[in-house]
Enzyme design. Structure first.
Site, PDB file in Angstrom:
ATOM      1  N   SER A  24       0.841  -1.203   0.000  1.00 45.15           N
ATOM      2  CA  SER A  24       0.000   0.000   0.000  1.00 45.15           C
ATOM      3  C   SER A  24       0.876   1.254   0.000  1.00 45.15           C
ATOM      4  O   SER A  24       1.626   1.456  -0.951  1.00 45.15           O
ATOM      5  CB  SER A  24      -0.986  -0.047   1.166  1.00 45.15           C
ATOM      6  OG  SER A  24      -2.005   0.912   0.995  1.00 45.15           O
TER       7      SER A  24
ATOM      8  N   ASP B 232      -9.386  -4.560  -5.853  1.00 48.93           N
ATOM      9  CA  ASP B 232      -8.956  -3.515  -4.922  1.00 48.93           C
ATOM     10  C   ASP B 232      -9.758  -2.238  -5.159  1.00 48.93           C
ATOM     11  O   ASP B 232      -9.706  -1.652  -6.244  1.00 48.93           O
ATOM     12  CB  ASP B 232      -7.465  -3.237  -5.125  1.00 48.93           C
ATOM     13  CG  ASP B 232      -6.831  -2.438  -3.993  1.00 48.93           C
ATOM     14  OD1 ASP B 232      -7.553  -1.694  -3.314  1.00 48.93           O
ATOM     15  OD2 ASP B 232      -5.607  -2.559  -3.810  1.00 48.93           O
TER      16      ASP B 232
ATOM     17  N   HIS C 271      -7.754  -5.052  -1.280  1.00 42.64           N
ATOM     18  CA  HIS C 271      -6.682  -4.443  -0.497  1.00 42.64           C
ATOM     19  C   HIS C 271      -6.587  -5.191   0.829  1.00 42.64           C
ATOM     20  O   HIS C 271      -7.085  -4.737   1.859  1.00 42.64           O
ATOM     21  CB  HIS C 271      -7.008  -2.964  -0.287  1.00 42.64           C
ATOM     22  CG  HIS C 271      -5.815  -2.087  -0.153  1.00 42.64           C
ATOM     23  ND1 HIS C 271      -5.038  -1.707  -1.227  1.00 42.64           N
ATOM     24  CD2 HIS C 271      -5.246  -1.505   0.942  1.00 42.64           C
ATOM     25  CE1 HIS C 271      -4.070  -0.920  -0.811  1.00 42.64           C
ATOM     26  NE2 HIS C 271      -4.171  -0.791   0.503  1.00 42.64           N
TER      27      HIS C 271
END
Length: 321
Positions: free
Chosen positions: A185, A275, A304
């Protein structure tokens, strides 16, 4: 397959939507000049955490604009007089470096570890402030109202990653030809930034990287969660989008799709096609601009979140164990 974004075929050719500033390259050359002129004043202090096979220290250095940056540094004891690899770790947005135990398998394999706290987030690194304008929501918009785009906070954080890489490469136990970077991330974003601004990074493993193609995020109505500050900024300071192009162009200075072509290391990137935090198209906008050797680990049904066995694949990719 179900889609949260474009088809995989379209993703592989997507080039991004966010405008690129005309002086982008000059901007980053000036930034690197500032970084190289900074006096790092590296300091290491023994950690309260100890283990038999590695030395654990809190490392501090001074980054641009005078901020002291904290790094968890693990030095293996089994190297003797040899130099070994080093792995730089970067954490997710608003977080901090992980617990010492999360890195010990790398140290056990003979790799030095450098896990950086991003300035002003959940760890011990400083944010020196000093910008005009809104600071209510997050770091993407920090400095956006300043007249000088060099005040953007993520500029400084990106430079911290490159400065850390240079410090790691100068350590007597580190082989500068075997320095790697990884993160998920925001950590994936900082991995890209590090390898872009310090092209000696030999291998990098970013996972669903943040901070790419901001305009695409907004157009997909995904300026929420990690990107919520984009929506909040417009609602508070440009509610009719009269400055939309100006704002997205300024954000282009810290859009990793425009730095990615500087990467020279080998890349393994993980992406979940469902995601909705960091949309796959934004990640591909950066990935498709990488010119070095690269490959993807694609998870069609994942978003995610944790991606099964990817930590193991990254470990083997970086250390070849």
């Amino acid at each position: 397959m179900p889609l949260a974004d474009m088809s995989l075929e379209l993703l592989k050719s997507y080039k991004g939507r966010n405008p690129r500033p005309d002086d982008f390259d000059a901007y980053w050359e000036a930034a690197l000049t500032e970084m190289k002129a900074a006096q790092a004043n590296v300091e290491r202090k023994p950690s309260a955490f100890t283990t038999t096979f590695a030395e654990c220290c809190d490392l501090y250095f001074t980054g641009v604009r005078g901020a002291r940056i904290h790094v968890k540094h693990i030095r293996p004891k089994n190297l003797g007089n040899e130099r070994g690899p080093a792995v730089l770790f970067f954490h997710g947005y608003s977080g901090r470096a992980h617990d010492w135990t999360d890195y010990l398998h790398y140290a056990a394999a003979g790799a030095s570890v450098f896990a950086m706290d991003a300035r002003g987030q959940g760890g011990a690194s400083e944010d020196m402030g000093g910008v005009k304008g809104n600071t209510l929501r997050g770091h993407i918009i920090r400095g956006l109202d300043s007249e000088d785009p060099q005040d953007l906070l993520f500029r400084h954080i990106f430079l911290d990653t490159a400065q850390l890489a240079d410090i790691a490469m100068s350590m007597p136990e580190v082989d500068a030809e075997q320095v790697y970077a990884t993160g998920w991330s925001q950590g994936g974003a900082l991995t890209l930034a590090c390898a872009s601004l310090e092209p000696r990074i030999k291998k990098l493993a970013p996972v669903y990287p943040f901070l790419c193609d901001y305009k695409r995020v907004w157009e997909m109505d995904l300026a929420k969660g990690a990107y919520e500050e984009l929506r909040q900024y417009f609602r508070s300071f440009d509610p009719q989008h009269e400055r939309e192009n100006e704002i997205f162009t300024k954000l282009g200075y810290i859009d990793l799709q425009f730095l990615a072509n500087r990467i020279r290391g080998e890349v393994l990137m993980g992406v979940g096609l469902m995601d909705t935090v960091c949309p796959p198209s934004t990640q591909f906008a950066a990935y498709n601009k990488i010119a070095s050797e690269k490959r993807l680990e694609i998870y069609p049904d994942f978003g995610h979140e944790g991606l099964p066995r990817l930590h193991e694949k990254i470990y083997q990719f970086l250390l070849g164990k």
